[in-house]
Each structure stands twice: as structure tokens, then as C-alpha cells.
Motif scaffolding. Structure first.
Motif, PDB file in Angstrom:
ATOM      1  N   SER A   1     -12.905  -0.423   2.813  1.00 52.73           N
ATOM      2  CA  SER A   1     -13.772   0.748   2.933  1.00 52.73           C
ATOM      3  C   SER A   1     -13.075   1.820   3.768  1.00 52.73           C
ATOM      4  N   ALA A   2     -12.277   1.389   4.728  1.00 53.64           N
ATOM      5  CA  ALA A   2     -11.530   2.361   5.527  1.00 53.64           C
ATOM      6  C   ALA A   2     -10.491   3.054   4.655  1.00 53.64           C
ATOM      7  N   LEU A   3      -9.808   2.250   3.824  1.00 50.38           N
ATOM      8  CA  LEU A   3      -8.800   2.819   2.931  1.00 50.38           C
ATOM      9  C   LEU A   3      -9.448   3.798   1.966  1.00 50.38           C
ATOM     10  N   ASN A   4     -10.581   3.393   1.426  1.00 53.68           N
ATOM     11  CA  ASN A   4     -11.276   4.262   0.495  1.00 53.68           C
ATOM     12  C   ASN A   4     -11.699   5.563   1.172  1.00 53.68           C
ATOM     13  N   SER A   5     -12.250   5.448   2.381  1.00 53.30           N
ATOM     14  CA  SER A   5     -12.701   6.645   3.091  1.00 53.30           C
ATOM     15  C   SER A   5     -11.556   7.627   3.300  1.00 53.30           C
ATOM     16  N   ALA A   6     -10.362   7.094   3.476  1.00 54.08           N
ATOM     17  CA  ALA A   6      -9.212   7.973   3.724  1.00 54.08           C
ATOM     18  C   ALA A   6      -8.742   8.653   2.444  1.00 54.08           C
ATOM     19  N   VAL A   7      -8.736   7.939   1.343  1.00 53.75           N
ATOM     20  CA  VAL A   7      -8.041   8.476   0.164  1.00 53.75           C
ATOM     21  C   VAL A   7      -8.911   8.713  -1.066  1.00 53.75           C
ATOM     22  N   PHE A   8     -10.217   8.476  -0.963  1.00 55.53           N
ATOM     23  CA  PHE A   8     -11.005   8.593  -2.181  1.00 55.53           C
ATOM     24  C   PHE A   8     -10.831   9.978  -2.801  1.00 55.53           C
ATOM     25  N   SER A   9     -10.682  10.004  -4.109  1.00 51.67           N
ATOM     26  CA  SER A   9     -10.410  11.289  -4.723  1.00 51.67           C
ATOM     27  C   SER A   9     -11.620  11.810  -5.478  1.00 51.67           C
ATOM     28  N   ASP A  10     -12.418  10.904  -6.001  1.00 55.51           N
ATOM     29  CA  ASP A  10     -13.641  11.384  -6.615  1.00 55.51           C
ATOM     30  C   ASP A  10     -14.628  10.252  -6.766  1.00 55.51           C
TER      31      ASP A  10
ATOM     32  N   TYR B   1       0.802  -1.220   0.000  1.00 50.35           N
ATOM     33  CA  TYR B   1       0.000   0.000   0.000  1.00 50.35           C
ATOM     34  C   TYR B   1       0.838   1.274   0.000  1.00 50.35           C
ATOM     35  N   GLN B   2       2.153   1.087   0.181  1.00 44.39           N
ATOM     36  CA  GLN B   2       3.019   2.268   0.095  1.00 44.39           C
ATOM     37  C   GLN B   2       3.585   2.425  -1.314  1.00 44.39           C
ATOM     38  N   ASP B   3       3.232   1.498  -2.190  1.00 47.84           N
ATOM     39  CA  ASP B   3       3.781   1.530  -3.539  1.00 47.84           C
ATOM     40  C   ASP B   3       2.718   1.977  -4.564  1.00 47.84           C
ATOM     41  N   ILE B   4       1.733   2.673  -4.060  1.00 46.42           N
ATOM     42  CA  ILE B   4       0.630   3.069  -4.939  1.00 46.42           C
ATOM     43  C   ILE B   4       0.539   4.591  -4.945  1.00 46.42           C
ATOM     44  N   VAL B   5       0.199   5.105  -6.117  1.00 48.20           N
ATOM     45  CA  VAL B   5      -0.025   6.543  -6.209  1.00 48.20           C
ATOM     46  C   VAL B   5      -1.482   6.801  -5.864  1.00 48.20           C
ATOM     47  N   TYR B   6      -1.693   7.631  -4.866  1.00 51.36           N
ATOM     48  CA  TYR B   6      -3.048   7.816  -4.382  1.00 51.36           C
ATOM     49  C   TYR B   6      -3.771   9.012  -5.002  1.00 51.36           C
ATOM     50  N   TYR B   7      -3.058   9.793  -5.763  1.00 57.11           N
ATOM     51  CA  TYR B   7      -3.778  10.872  -6.435  1.00 57.11           C
ATOM     52  C   TYR B   7      -3.218  11.066  -7.828  1.00 57.11           C
ATOM     53  N   CYS B   8      -4.062  11.030  -8.772  1.00 54.60           N
ATOM     54  CA  CYS B   8      -3.630  11.194 -10.140  1.00 54.60           C
ATOM     55  C   CYS B   8      -4.796  11.778 -10.915  1.00 54.60           C
TER      56      CYS B   8
END
Lengths: 404, 485
Positions: free
Chosen positions: B186-195, B85-92
Motif C-alpha cells: 500500500s505504501a508502494l501504491n501510494s507513492a506511484v499510483f498512476s490512475d 522494484y528497480q526493474d519495473i516501469v512505473y508509468y506507462c
């Protein structure tokens, strides 16, 4: 609580290397809890928090008591607190006591059983032995203290033999938790049938592990009748180790008060051209809880498998509950596997029809419930067992047995 | 009659299994992305980038805290290398010079992408009467028909926009159906969802057109975390469609979405998905991990209907569920899940009956080919208070080839005496007699299989809106042709 008792018990006993290994495994894993998938709905915790003792004591057994629990078959193998008491004289049948016997296991409780059971018996039926009548296996239990009893039997059905057994645990003493392990090894072309009669008093909790290994062309039937018991857990496993095996499972559960019955079955189809047939029916009154988990596994090499499973339940009370999980795991394509599961009530129209023809509500309900169970009863081939089942069912439905 | 020689079947099989993923192109659009990894700063960055109010940032940070304490679950019947999970780009986000007012302003390169996807926004605009929201690499890039919908009071916009414009609505409902701590993803999504998409149907309104979202992962090494929230007010109706594609890449990409549906009294939501993420190549390399949490809540007399056609993803882990809270509420689940090659799918539904007279229907059809594994995992729970509830479940599996597996894990829990639950499941392969019957009448084996599979899935495909049904049918054919020799 119980675990302390077990630890205390093993200090004074000498264990074989197999037993030691099993004990280590058990102590490492402990009793299963509700966070184990297989014990999700089964609160074993409540059962094992009571103080049980592992030491057994002796008691007097007379014919009168035996008659009371017997279905009247001529041949009986009788155990007293797990020790053999009497055995029938049949040529081709031998019973011997062993200590160091490693058997297949399906839960941590089997490991515990292997580790601390002092009386392991091997019941061997020679090849081509054809028994006309079933043999009754009666376990009488009566201990000075609340008792945690281990029962352990290995049954070998020689090739071409035809063996029918009726098994019953009869607790006439104090509170007892029975942990029973039975391993049946059915050789080539053998026929093996066991009927388990489970009508226990409130003092008895049981965990019944039955594992059946089948060789080529063999048939194994297991009938389970759960009519009474405050805690019954049945683990029933079939392993089809060669081609053309047939495995049949029939179950009737009809319980009231606050009884609890859990059936876990597993059929492992490893070779091709095999059959399995499973039919469990349950009727639940009052505050009862029922659990059913039927798993069918078809391994990659096992083509041409025909597996059928059904679990039907009637709920008669809002405080009763049923959790069921009919599960299929299939890795071969040329198979026919199906399962069905229903939970419901007596059809109102049928009930009305019968009432309009003069049946009382109770009788009408009773008859319809019996009709619901009849599919399983019709599969039974021994008169005495059918009779036993009808008597118990009539008692539960409070209708006259003559009507059935 | 002459039986086709085995060799031609092998050639056919070869042809089909080597058939390339149609949507596996990438689009050369300049995009803006941040460094790999996940920490509070990343979340703050996303939140700031979206110009979010403080409560939203708090929501995200809280979710992140919860997520850190959670462990990735492994109970599902799937095997895959756990993503780092640290090897993913969370905003693009595709770079945009200015805010777009109409679709005509869209980057021509992007427009080409849509055409290749077969969405052809213009065409749909004219013919299909579908309003489309397109989410590319987690950012909503185009929403059509906005004005027309606005006349009816219907809000259909990217969720980031909704957070700005309708904060009270979002605040009231977000996280109510799927709480942050519901599960790891769902927790991960709640933290980083971008749109994602936001849809609000006012009281008594029947949405005149299908609302649709297209999701696409474009950029390499990115994860897509979109969040959809659909609210149907009392007595309203909406039909919502969702489609997904991704380019072919060797590495596994993560898609962890959250979809929440709220059907208030007497409302009806119909949610259809055609999921066609890149499934990986025929050796099982690459493909999208699809870990999605979807759940809807039904109030009195409300109805939620999930329809899904799953053909893509390397690993699918998805259980669209209904909480039937209100009296007389109805939940439906229709699903076709196709797996081929090395795909794995663990999918199903949960129907939680809480209200009296609630009803649910589950029809799940699984088709497994190649070396794939498909599982149905479902829960039907009838609570004590849900008197006179009714459930019918049917899950069938069709196996093609002897190296695939099909599994069923239905959980059924009933706690009262007036409810009826039925469950049935079958597993089999296409009968040789069926194929023979078709052959006899001059239908080739290939066509016969397509015909039989189509008939097998018909119950579910019929529930899809027309445009989707056509696409789904096509997808089924692509995924399965030649799988049976």
C-alpha cells in the motif's frame, strides 16, 4: 533476567555435547516473544521477568501430602523437585535416569530444557504390558527460593502395550516456573493415554511440552484439564510415523480470576489411513484469557486421512477474552478434514426454560455449562478422572457436585 | 456400466491444462512510458504528468519515504521470486492525441481490445446498463455513461481527474481507510499510483446502474498500480464491479492496487471482482503477482459486501476487509478462489468489529487443482465495545488431484461476552459416489465435475451481478475442466 541466571548456572555445570548444542541454539534464539507467530498472544515476557533460581533444594515429603494430591490409584511414580522419590514395583516397567538424551523439540524452551535439565528419566513399558489401572505421575515441588524447574521424561510404550498415565504437578512451595518436556514413543499396536490435571495455585507458572511419536496401528490419547493456573502454556504435538494411527485430544478449560491458559496443538499426518480427533472446550470467567491454536498438517503421501477438530468456548465476562486459530494445512486430496470453532454464551431460551421450572439462575447456568462440557467428559474412560473433573467443574460453577 | 478408460481422461486433462489463456493477446498501441526504476524523480514525473496539486505530490513523496523503510513481508503462505522494484516501469500510458469526449473517439485498435476482452463497451451500453471505466496500463482510457450519472450527482471518473476536479473530496478520504504505512504494497501504491477509479455517490442516492472498471496490463515490464476510492454518502447505494486481464508474458508482472471504500451512515456498497490476470503457463512460468490491499469502513447502519471470484494470477495475496466501526454495521465477504497448475493464492478477509450489534458473514470457497496451493487466511476480531456482535464464517476447500494443497489460517479474537462467533471449515475432494451418481444418469465425468463445482460455488456466484455471474461461471469451467480424473 532469567537468561542471565541461566548463563550463570551453566558456567558451573559440565555439559554434554548434545546439551551444549541445545544451549547454543537457545541462547541464540532466546525466549520466544509475542512477535513469534506461535507466541503471538502469549506474553511470556511477563513470566520470565521475575527472578528465579535454578538450584534446587530438598524437602520432606509425607504420605499426607501425597494423599492430598493423589486421585487414589495404587501405582504412583513420585518425583521431588524433578528427582525420583518412589516408583511402583511392576514387572515390565523400568525407570532409569539418563543425562545425554536428545528428544524432539517444538520450541526454544525444549532446547533450554535439554541443555540444563539435570534429571532426565526414561520410563519404559515393555511390550505387551497390559496395565489395568492408570499409573499416577506426581511431581512435588518445594524449593527454598523462587524456582525455575526443568522436568524431562521420555516414555516408551512397547509394542502391544496398554499404558494409562495421570500426570500432576503439585507446587507446595514458593513461586515456580515449570518447564516440562515429555516425549512419548508409542510402538506398534500400542495404546497410550495420559491425563494432565492442571489445577495449580497462583504461585505456579507452567510450560508443558508434550510430544508423541506413534508407530503403526497405535493409539494415543491426551486429555488436558486446565482448571487453575496464572499462566499455563501447553504445547502438544503428535507425529504419526506410520499407517493406521489414531490420535485423540480432549481438553477442558474452565478458569476464573485472572488466569491464563494457552493450548497449542499440532498433529502431523505423515502416512495414510490415519485418524485424529480433537475436541477442546473452554469456559472463561472474570479476567481470564484463553488461547487456542490447533494445527493439522496432512502431508502429500497421507491419503485417506480423517481429521476432525473442534474448539468451543463460552465467555462469561466482558473482561475475558479468547483468541483462537484452528488451522489446517493439507497437501493430499483424498482426505476428510474439518474444523469448527464457536464462541458464544448460554442459550437464553434454555436458561429461561430451566428458570421457569424452579432452578436458580446460578444452578441453571451451571447445569447448562456442564452440559456444554459433557461431550468431552463422556470420552473419558476412567472413573477416578471423571470424578476429579466433575468435582473441579462443580467447584468452578459453584453448584453442588451431586447435581452433575 | 462401462467405466471410461483412463486414457481418455488423460487426454482430456492434457487438453485442458494446455488450454491457452484466452486473454493473452497484446494490443499494438503506441504507448508512452518512462525508464525503469523508482526514485523521487519518477514520482515527481508521474505527479507532474498528471498535473497534480502539491498536496498530492507530498502525499506520494511521504509514502515513498515510508516505503523505503519497509521490508517486503514474507509471512504469507506463498513462494515466489521477489520482484526487483528497480526493474519495473512505473508509468506507462497509451498515447493519446487529445482528450476523448466519447467512446466513439477511441482508438480503433483499443476498441478491438475491448471487444476481445468481451467488454464490448457499445453492447454493454445498450444492454447491460453498466457504466464502464477502463484502465489500461495504469491509465484510465475510457469512461462511459458519465453524463447520465452526473445528472444524479454521481461522480464516476478516473481518480486523476477527480484529483483535479474534486480535490477536497479526494483529500478528505484518500488514505483514511488504508493509511500509507499500512503495509509494504500500500505504501508502494501510494507513492506511484498512476490512475484508478473514483466514485462518489451523493446523499440518499441509489446508483441506477452497476459501475464497472476494467483493468488491463498491456505493456511488457510494467507494473500496474491503480487506486480506487469509493465514497457512499449517507443512505446511498452503489454496486461496483471490477475485472482484470493481462497478456501472456514470460516474466512476472506486478499488480499492486489499493481499494478504499467509505460507507457513511446507512450507506451500502457492493464490490464485486472477477480477477482473471494471466496465471502463468502450465509450467509455472510467467503470470501476474497480484498483491492488493482492499478495505472498507462501515459507519452506523452501513453495509459493505465484497464478492470475489479469483481465477487468475500466479501469486495472489489479497484480503478484502471491513472495519465495522458503526453501530449495526454489516460486513460480508463471499469468495471463490480457484488455483490450477502452479498458481498460489493466499486470500481471505478481515472483519474488525468495533461498533455494537455489528454483523459479519464470511463464505470462502477454495478450489485447488494441479500443483497449486490455496490458502484462506482470515481475521475476525471483536473488540470489547462491540457488544452483541455476530460473525459466521465458513471456509470450504475442494481438492482436485493429489499434488495440490489447501490451507486454512483463521484468526478469531473475541473480547466481550455478548458476541457470538462461529467458524467452520472443511476440506475434501469431490466424492466418487457423487460422480458415480451423475455417470449413472448419463452425465459424463467432465460435466459432472462442472455441475458439482458449480453447486459448490453457487452460494457465492449468486451474490454476483448477473453479467458477472455468467462470466464467472465460464471462467470456473475453463479453469477446472478435466482436473479430476
Amino acid at each position: 533476567m532469567l537468561i542471565e541466571e541461566i548463563k550463570k548456572h551453566v558456567v558451573d555445570t559440565e555439559l554434554t555435547s548434545t546439551q551444549k548444542k541445545s544451549l547454543d541454539y537457545f541462547l541464540e534464539n532466546g525466549f520466544p516473544t509475542t512477535s513469534d507467530e506461535d507466541w503471538k498472544y502469549t506474553p511470556l515476557k511477563k513470566v520470565i521477568k521475575r527472578k528465579y533460581f535454578l538450584q534446587s533444594s530438598d524437602f520432606e515429603l509425607n504420605d499426607e501430602i501425597i494423599q492430598q494430591y493423589s486421585l487414589g490409584f495404587k501405582n504412583k511414580i513420585i518425583f521431588k523437585n524433578g528427582k525420583i522419590y518412589s516408583e511402583p514395583k511392576i514387572s515390565g516397567l523400568s525407570i532409569k535416569k539418563t543425562r545425554d538424551l536428545c528428544m524432539p523439540k517444538n520450541s526454544a524452551l525444549c532446547y533450554l530444557n535439554e541443555a540444563i535439565c539435570e534429571n532426565t528419566y526414561e520410563i519404559i513399558f515393555d511390550k505387551n504390558l497390559n496395565l489395568d489401572n492408570p499409573i499416577e505421575i506426581l511431581h512435588f515441588i518445594n524449593n527454598d527460593n523462587d524456582y525455575f524447574l526443568q522436568l524431562r521424561t521420555k516414555i516408551t510404550c512397547g509394542s502391544g502395550s496398554n499404558v494409562k498415565l495421570v500426570e500432576r504437578f503439585c507446587n507446595i512451595g514458593k513461586k515456580t516456573l515449570i518447564n516440562s518436556c515429555m516425549h512419548a514413543d508409542v510402538k506398534r499396536n500400542g495404546f497410550f493415554e495420559i491425563s494432565k490435571l492442571q489445577s495449580y495455585n497462583d504461585n505456579t507458572h507452567t510450560i508443558d511440552n508434550t510430544l508423541v511419536d506413534q508407530d503403526r496401528d497405535s493409539t494415543a490419547n491426551v486429555n488436558t484439564f486446565s482448571f487453575d493456573g496464572s499462566f499455563i502454556r501447553n504445547n502438544l504435538n503428535f507425529y504419526q510415523n506410520n499407517e493406521n494411527c489414531t490420535s485423540n485430544m480432549n481438553g477442558i478449560t474452565i478458569i476464573n480470576k485472572s488466569n491464563f491458559v494457552d493450548h497449542h496443538t499440532f498433529v502431523d499426518h505423515k502416512f495414510q489411513n490415519c485418524l485424529s480427533n480433537e475436541s477442546y472446550k473452554g469456559v472463561y470467567f472474570d479476567n481470564t484469557k484463553g488461547v487456542f491454536n490447533g494445527k493439522i498438517m496432512v502431508r502429500p503421501a497421507a491419503q485417506k486421512i480423517n481429521a476432525f477438530q473442534s474448539n468451543n468456548n463460552l465467555l462469561f465476562s466482558d473482561s475475558a477474552s479468547i483468541k483462537t486459530k484452528p488451522q489446517l494445512e493439507i497437501y493430499a486430496d483424498d482426505v476428510k478434514c474439518s474444523h469448527g470453532c464457536t464462541i458464544g454464551q448460554i442459550d437464553k431460551k434454555s436458561l429461561f426454560y430451566m428458570k421457569s421450572r424452579g432452578f436458580s439462575e446460578k444452578t441453571a447456568k451451571g447445569l447448562l455449562t456442564f452440559a456444554f462440557l459433557i461431550e468431552v467428559i463422556e470420552k473419558l474412560n476412567t472413573k477416578e478422572i471423571v470424578d476429579y473433573a466433575k468435582t473441579e467443574i462443580a467447584k468452578k460453577l459453584s453448584i453442588e457436585k451431586g447435581l452433575l | 456400466m462401462k467405466i471410461e478408460p483412463k486414457i481418455s481422461e488423460d487426454i482430456l486433462l492434457d487438453e485442458v491444462t494446455s488450454k491457452e489463456y484466452e486473454y493473452g493477446f497484446t494490443t499494438n498501441i503506441e504507448s508512452e512510458k518512462i525508464e525503469k526504476g523508482l526514485n523521487e524523480d519518477v514520482i515527481k514525473f508521474i505527479s507532474k504528468k498528471k498535473n497534480e496539486p502539491d498536496w498530492m505530490l507530498d502525499f506520494r513523496l511521504e509514502a515513498f519515504k515510508v516505503w523505503q523503510e519497509m521490508e517486503e513481508p514474507d509471512w504469507a503462505n506463498v513462494n515466489y521470486p521477489k520482484p526487483d522494484y528497480q526493474d519495473i516501469v512505473y508509468y506507462c500510458a497509451p498515447k493519446q492525441k487529445k482528450k476523448l469526449n466519447s467512446l466513439d473517439d477511441l482508438d480503433p485498435e483499443m476498441k478491438k481490445t475491448f471487444d476481445r476482452l468481451g467488454i464490448s463497451i457499445d453492447e454493454q451500453k445498450r444492454l447491460a446498463n453498466v457504466a464502464v471505466d477502463v484502465v489500461m496500463d495504469s491509465v484510465s482510457v475510457a469512461t462511459s455513461f458519465k453524463e447520465k450519472l452526473a445528472e444524479l450527482g454521481i461522480i464516476f471518473c478516473p481518480i486523476s481527474e477527480a484529483i483535479q476536479k474534486y480535490p477536497e473530496l479526494v483529500k478528505k478520504y484518500i488514505g483514511t481507510v488504508i493509511p500509507t504505512r499500512d503495509n509494504f504494497f500500500s505504501a508502494l501504491n501510494s507513492a506511484v499510483f498512476s490512475d484508478g477509479s473514483f466514485c462518489y455517490i451523493p446523499r440518499g442516492t441509489e446508483c441506477p446502474m452497476e459501475l464497472s472498471t476494467y483493468f488491463r496490463i498491456n505493456e511488457a515490464g510494467t507494473g500496474q498500480f491503480e487506486r480506487t476510492l469509493v465514497i457512499a454518502e449517507e443512505g446511498s447505494y452503489v454496486s461496483y464491479l471490477e475485472g482484470c486481464t493481462a497478456p501472456m508474458r514470460d516474466e512476472n508482472q506486478l499488480h499492486a492496487a489499493v481499494v478504499e471504500l467509505v460507507a457513511l451512515d446507512s450507506a451500502e456498497i457492493k464490490y464485486s471482482t472477477v480477477q482473471n490476470w494471466y496465471p502463468g503457463d502450465k509450467n509455472g512460468k510467467g503470470g501476474v503477482f497480484n498483491f492488493v490491499t482492499k478495505r472498507g469502513i462501515c459507519h452506523d447502519n452501513a453495509k459493505i459486501s465484497w464478492t470475489q471470484v479469483e481465477t487468475g494470477s500466479a501469486v495472489t495475496w489479497k484480503y478484502p476487509s471491513c472495519v465495522l466501526k458503526g453501530k449495526n454495521s454489516i460486513g460480508e465477504f463471499f469468495s471463490v478462489a480457484v488455483t490450477n497448475n502452479f498458481q498460489q493464492a493466499d486470500t481471505g478477509t478481515k472483519m474488525v468489529h468495533l461498533g455494537e450489534n455489528s454483523k459479519s458473514t464470511i463464505i470462502a470457497k477454495g478450489i485447488c487443482a494441479g500443483k497449486s496451493n490455496g490458502s484462506y487466511r482470515g481475521l475476525v476480531k471483536i473488540a470489547k465495545g462491540a457488544k452483541n456482535s455476530r460473525n459466521f464464517s465458513q471456509c470450504d476447500s475442494l481438492l482436485m488431484g493429489d499434488k495440490c494443497g489447501s490451507h486454512t489460517f483463521p484468526y478469531i479474537e473475541v473480547d466481550n461476552k455478548s458476541s457470538q462467533v462461529e467458524h467452520e471449515a472443511t476440506t475434501s475432494k469431490i466424492g466418487e459416489d457423487q460422480i458415480f451418481y451423475c455417470n449413472q444418469r448419463g452425465i459424463g465425468t467432465e460435466e459432472a465435475v462442472a455441475l458439482i463445482v458449480n453447486g459448490y460455488c453457487k452460494e457465492v456466484l449468486n451474490k454476483l451481478p448477473m453479467e458477472f455471474a455468467v462470466e464467472a461461471k465460464k471462467l470456473l469451467e475453463i479453469s477446472l475442466e478435466g482436473s479430476v480424473g
